[in-house]
Each structure stands twice: as structure tokens, then as C-alpha cells.
Enzyme design. Sequence first.
Site, mmCIF file in Angstrom:
data_model
loop_
_atom_site.group_PDB
_atom_site.id
_atom_site.type_symbol
_atom_site.label_atom_id
_atom_site.label_comp_id
_atom_site.label_asym_id
_atom_site.label_seq_id
_atom_site.Cartn_x
_atom_site.Cartn_y
_atom_site.Cartn_z
ATOM 1 N N GLY A 91 0.825 -1.215 0.000
ATOM 2 C CA GLY A 91 0.000 0.000 0.000
ATOM 3 C C GLY A 91 0.850 1.252 0.000
ATOM 4 N N GLY B 287 -0.557 4.882 -0.923
ATOM 5 C CA GLY B 287 -1.649 5.482 -0.164
ATOM 6 C C GLY B 287 -1.231 6.700 0.634
ATOM 7 N N PHE B 288 -2.180 7.234 1.381
ATOM 8 C CA PHE B 288 -1.976 8.444 2.187
ATOM 9 C C PHE B 288 -0.837 8.239 3.189
ATOM 10 C CE2 PHE B 288 -4.106 11.284 5.612
ATOM 11 C CZ PHE B 288 -3.340 12.371 5.241
ATOM 12 N N ILE B 289 -0.960 7.222 4.039
ATOM 13 C CA ILE B 289 0.082 6.927 5.011
ATOM 14 C C ILE B 289 1.290 6.309 4.314
ATOM 15 C CG2 ILE B 289 0.677 5.617 7.089
ATOM 16 C CD1 ILE B 289 -2.304 5.640 7.831
ATOM 17 N N LYS C 220 -11.196 -3.960 9.285
ATOM 18 C CA LYS C 220 -9.966 -3.710 10.015
ATOM 19 C C LYS C 220 -9.876 -4.588 11.267
ATOM 20 C CE LYS C 220 -7.314 -1.095 8.909
ATOM 21 N NZ LYS C 220 -6.194 -1.200 7.939
ATOM 22 N N PRO D 263 -3.902 3.722 14.475
ATOM 23 C CA PRO D 263 -4.119 5.165 14.454
ATOM 24 C C PRO D 263 -5.604 5.518 14.427
ATOM 25 C CG PRO D 263 -3.506 4.397 12.277
ATOM 26 C CD PRO D 263 -3.436 3.202 13.185
ATOM 27 N N VAL D 264 -5.874 6.736 14.853
ATOM 28 C CA VAL D 264 -7.227 7.281 14.781
ATOM 29 C C VAL D 264 -7.405 7.929 13.407
ATOM 30 C CG1 VAL D 264 -7.497 7.552 17.270
ATOM 31 C CG2 VAL D 264 -6.366 9.357 15.962
#
Length: 321
Positions: free
Chosen positions: A16, A19-21, A170, A193-194
Site C-alpha cells: 500500500g 496510499g496516504f500513510i 480492520k 491510528p485514529v
Amino acid sequence: MASDADGGGGLVCVTGGSGFIGSWLVRLLLDRGYTVHATVKNLQDDGETKHLKALDGAGARLRLFQMDLLDPASVLPAVDGARGVFHLASPVILRPTQDPEKELVEPAVKGTLGVLRAAKDCGVGRVVMVSSQTAMVPNPEWPADKVIDEESWADIELLKKLELWYSVSKTLAEKAAWDFAEKQGLQLAVLNPVLVLGPTLTPSLTGSLQVFLQIMKGERFDMDEYFLGCVDVRDVAQSLVALYEKPSAQGRHLCLESAERMVDFTNKLADLYPELPIQRIQEDKQRSVPTATSSALDFSDASSWSCALVLAVLPPEQRTW
């Protein structure tokens, strides 16, 4: 030892990676001297690859691989030769779906097991996986006067009732990962993470930012038993590297700056942006959140991460991005 305690060099795999992270993690790893195998869904999609190829160090130390979460064989080329694996790849679909089991749950669980199996078969010593706060709450059985910590697991049946299928995926994926790691003797650490916010390296809107924008546009979330917090994406990336480089950091790690009730989070946004159509929650059905306080996370001693609440936001003088 699978990790590179000095932070300099070594081959790692990031699933991944587009992706964002994942993009921030790849950037941080390259900055720290690692060689990175990063997986994407489609090598021909510039939206997934162009921003990664433009990173400093990418030309010499980044290689991209196409991976299908439902095809375990596609994972092996990226993992082969790696000393450690960061598993981030998982479908992020926050809109209603016709078949959530097929679109979300199956690829999340099977993809996770495929990556862990590849890591085991390739002799990888340490895997760091990104799960989510949504794998911890809502938990109606949790004592009302106890701080929510890493021992808490989300209630699957309640998540299904609320049709929070991303949260279901998840939770089940993380449970499957822990079961596999225990049976196969694989060293695993998990970050939960939140809501992840912050600047994005990707050209497209991310799932986390979609949630934030949905609230800002006035959509109502039926989350009376839900708690929400935020964390900067760059702090998440640093937390993942810290988990990898400190083998003493075991188990699950809640990653957030602070947590609060969904009703308070939504109404606070409404106060901050009165010009936007944010829906205030008029009927307060949520119980209060017992809170814990702690100093900023000390990345030099990740063995201390067994505390009930991990604060993953560093003071400015400690940030390297």
C-alpha cells in the site's frame, strides 16, 4: 535481526505504498537510507506511481511492484529479500457497498494473511501492520470508568449493525494477523491510528480526508457509541518506523494525539466553522470518555509503549519531516 536499529539502509517492503500513510512512510524510509519495495494496485496508473518516483532517493532505492490483495502469489516478489515488512494495504471504502464482505472484508483479511504468509516464507523477521482505532471501539462491554487502551477490541456484531463495514474489515484483519503470528512464530507489531489527517503526497483524496469532508459538508454519522481522535499522517509514519526499529516494542499501539466523543468532535467543528452546514448532534447519547495524560512519545525508548495511551504527536523540535 529483521530491523535496522541504526536506521541506515536495509531492504524493507511497504504494501500500500501509494496510499496516504504509505506515501509518507516510503518518503521517510528513503530519507533514512532504506531501500524500499513498495506495492501499488496498478503500475500503469500515474496517480499511484508518479509521486513516489519523484521522491528523493527513489531513483536508486525504490522499486514498485503491482500487488493484488486476493492473489497471494503477487505479494512474494515485493517481500522477497526484505528484512522487514510494513503492511498497510487494505481497501478503504466508506460509502455504502452492495457486497461489503466481498469488497471490504475478504480482501482485508485475505490480503493480510497473504502478506504475513509471504513474510514467513521469505524469512522476514519483523512485520509492522497498520490497523485502526476502529478495531478497538465501539466496545459496549468496556468498563465505563476505564481508559480505553490496547486491550479493547471493537464489537463486531455492533459494527455490522451500524453497517460500519470498514471497521469490520480492520478488526477482523487484525484478529487474523495476531492469530497467524502466534501460530507461526512471526514477530508482529501493530499500530492503531485514529483519524489520520494532514498534508497528502497523493494526487487523489484519501479515505481519512473523505470522512472529515463528509462531516464538514453536513452528513450525519450514526455513531452514538463511537469515539474519535486525530493524528498527523507524518507522525503515523514516524511511529511505524519507530516500531520497526525497536524490536522491544511489541503488541498493539494506539496512535493518537487525543480522543473524544463523536458528539463533541462534531459540535466542536460546528463551533469552529459556523458558515458550514455541519450537523450538530442535539441529543447527547454518548457516555463520557475517561482520559489519560502523558508526555510526548519518546521515540528513543519504544519499549515504554506498553502504556495505556500512546501519544504519537511529537513536539516541533523533535519532528524530522
